[in-house]
Design a protein around this motif. Sequence first.
Motif: not given
Length: 243
Positions: A22-25, A1-15
Amino acid sequence: MKEIMISTGRITKNFSGKEVIRDCRISVERGMVYGFLGKNGAGKTTMFKLLLGFLKPTTGTATVLGMDSVKENAKILKHTGSLIEAPVFYEHLSATDNLLFHLAYMGLENMEVEPALERVGLPGTGTQPVRKFSLGMRQRLAIARAIVHKPEVLILDEPVNGLDPVGMREMRLLFRQLVDQDGMTILLSSHLLSEVQQVTDRIGVIADGRLVLEEDTEEIRRNHPCDIEDYLIGVMEGGQLHE
């Protein structure tokens, strides 16, 4: 399995109470060109700013090179190159001085800048003040600035903006070279679907702040040999989740 260089965990951003992400992975493996697609306003640039620590997530986490984008963003910036929105330069300075200033800001000295200018198709332009550069030359210089310190990861928002077809092809070849020969990992966005499908290994599509598709480019091409652009536009507009 290749190394993960960039990741997000259930990320949200409100303005101002509005949920833009919204819950972007997403997950980007080492040695990959990952194309991040979406309509204008879908959240692409916001996601890139979250990854680089320019914005703080409302909830969730963003990680680059195993480092938290909020807690370790200074370290992340040393090991990444980026182009977010329209590039800004010191207009009265030469291309070379702009790159040297960038390296000094990064705390890096004794690095040559001419090789970066040559790689982006700007050989012999180093002494020219940036105010004399065309839109296409500025875009090339922005890419040179992103790669001059030989980062491990590139995060590029619309990197071929302002380039003619010849310039687009040159950058497409450069991006593959940076991955295949220099070992970089690239996350890029573009509204030019033909460019994305030619240069990427994997594609993610964001719609209304959610990741609705993440699939290998070859798999998409195999399943949609005659209508890949129509298919991707449909995903961007429909926003339905694709497993």
